[in-house]
Design an enzyme around this catalytic site. Sequence first.
Site, PDB file in Angstrom:
ATOM      1  N   ARG A   1       0.832  -1.204   0.000  1.00  0.00           N
ATOM      2  CA  ARG A   1       0.000   0.000   0.000  1.00  0.00           C
ATOM      3  C   ARG A   1       0.867   1.253   0.000  1.00  0.00           C
ATOM      4  O   ARG A   1       1.987   1.246   0.495  1.00  0.00           O
ATOM      5  CB  ARG A   1      -0.900   0.040   1.235  1.00  0.00           C
ATOM      6  CG  ARG A   1      -2.016  -0.955   1.239  1.00  0.00           C
ATOM      7  CD  ARG A   1      -3.055  -0.645   2.318  1.00  0.00           C
ATOM      8  NE  ARG A   1      -2.448  -0.426   3.629  1.00  0.00           N
ATOM      9  CZ  ARG A   1      -2.474   0.718   4.305  1.00  0.00           C
ATOM     10  NH1 ARG A   1      -3.050   1.792   3.772  1.00  0.00           N
ATOM     11  NH2 ARG A   1      -1.925   0.819   5.483  1.00  0.00           N
TER      12      ARG A   1
ATOM     13  N   ASN B   1       7.417   1.457   2.219  1.00  0.00           N
ATOM     14  CA  ASN B   1       7.783   0.535   1.140  1.00  0.00           C
ATOM     15  C   ASN B   1       8.796   1.126   0.165  1.00  0.00           C
ATOM     16  O   ASN B   1       9.447   0.384  -0.576  1.00  0.00           O
ATOM     17  CB  ASN B   1       6.525   0.102   0.382  1.00  0.00           C
ATOM     18  CG  ASN B   1       5.665  -0.845   1.182  1.00  0.00           C
ATOM     19  OD1 ASN B   1       6.153  -1.837   1.715  1.00  0.00           O
ATOM     20  ND2 ASN B   1       4.382  -0.533   1.296  1.00  0.00           N
TER      21      ASN B   1
ATOM     22  N   GLN C   1       5.599 -10.439   2.181  1.00  0.00           N
ATOM     23  CA  GLN C   1       5.414  -9.088   2.690  1.00  0.00           C
ATOM     24  C   GLN C   1       6.701  -8.286   2.455  1.00  0.00           C
ATOM     25  O   GLN C   1       7.793  -8.737   2.824  1.00  0.00           O
ATOM     26  CB  GLN C   1       5.102  -9.127   4.196  1.00  0.00           C
ATOM     27  CG  GLN C   1       3.922 -10.006   4.565  1.00  0.00           C
ATOM     28  CD  GLN C   1       2.586  -9.319   4.374  1.00  0.00           C
ATOM     29  OE1 GLN C   1       2.474  -8.308   3.694  1.00  0.00           O
ATOM     30  NE2 GLN C   1       1.552  -9.878   4.973  1.00  0.00           N
TER      31      GLN C   1
ATOM     32  N   ARG D   1      10.861 -22.601  36.435  1.00  0.00           N
ATOM     33  CA  ARG D   1      11.159 -21.903  35.189  1.00  0.00           C
ATOM     34  C   ARG D   1      12.165 -22.695  34.343  1.00  0.00           C
ATOM     35  O   ARG D   1      13.276 -22.989  34.793  1.00  0.00           O
ATOM     36  CB  ARG D   1      11.748 -20.521  35.498  1.00  0.00           C
ATOM     37  CG  ARG D   1      12.024 -19.664  34.267  1.00  0.00           C
ATOM     38  CD  ARG D   1      12.755 -18.390  34.662  1.00  0.00           C
ATOM     39  NE  ARG D   1      11.957 -17.616  35.609  1.00  0.00           N
ATOM     40  CZ  ARG D   1      11.087 -16.676  35.249  1.00  0.00           C
ATOM     41  NH1 ARG D   1      10.902 -16.427  33.972  1.00  0.00           N
ATOM     42  NH2 ARG D   1      10.412 -16.012  36.158  1.00  0.00           N
TER      43      ARG D   1
END
Length: 227
Positions: A10, A20, A106, A157
């Site tokens: 876009r 971009n 992407q 943990r």
Amino acid sequence: MKVLAIIPARGGSKGLPGKNLRPIAGDPLIVWSIRHALASRCVTDTVVSTDCEQIAEVARNAGALVPFLRPAALASDTAPTEPVMLHALAAMEGARGRYDLVALLQPTSPLRSPDMTDRAFAQLEAEGADSLLAVTECHAFFWQRDPVRASYDYLARPRRQDIVPADRRYRETGSLYLTRRDLLVSQGNRLGGKIALFETSENEGFEVDSLADLRLLETLMKEPAPA
């Protein structure tokens, strides 16, 4: 097998305006994903879906196909990605015939290894999967509120190296998706059927969403590739 690589880009971005086209290591951010797709042995055609003529011009100069500008209805902040993919697929099939597989890359994740998409394609075929997504292992310990609770046993943990395979968690990076064409069309989703997880390095899953990300990306791109 015919594979269509779709790179959505876009013109608008609230987090990082014009991201971009931001220069990274001498080239606009989107160019890195275009080059990756064009270099892939499995990709037949690479198309950029954008609503911005400036992005379209840069993409064409980099070797991508940009036979259309994305309709405004598919270029808003809230527009999902799947309708963008379906629009691009329909336009490309109208001109070049039916595809078998769609790859979504992407442009905000440019740190892919040169053979990343080809390796992902090979895994998809080897596993007989219908779709695939790139992931990276996540070692974070997560908590929730109301009531406060942990996603792990904080009284014992675990060390990272002691986490057993069944308890390992993976973060969806957004850098690469592979979807069989008929699945995408019938379900309107990039993921479905038998889903494969394609594990990548943390760098390959790095995503640019802010100016800080951009600066970190520039640093990462200067690092020598691992031997």
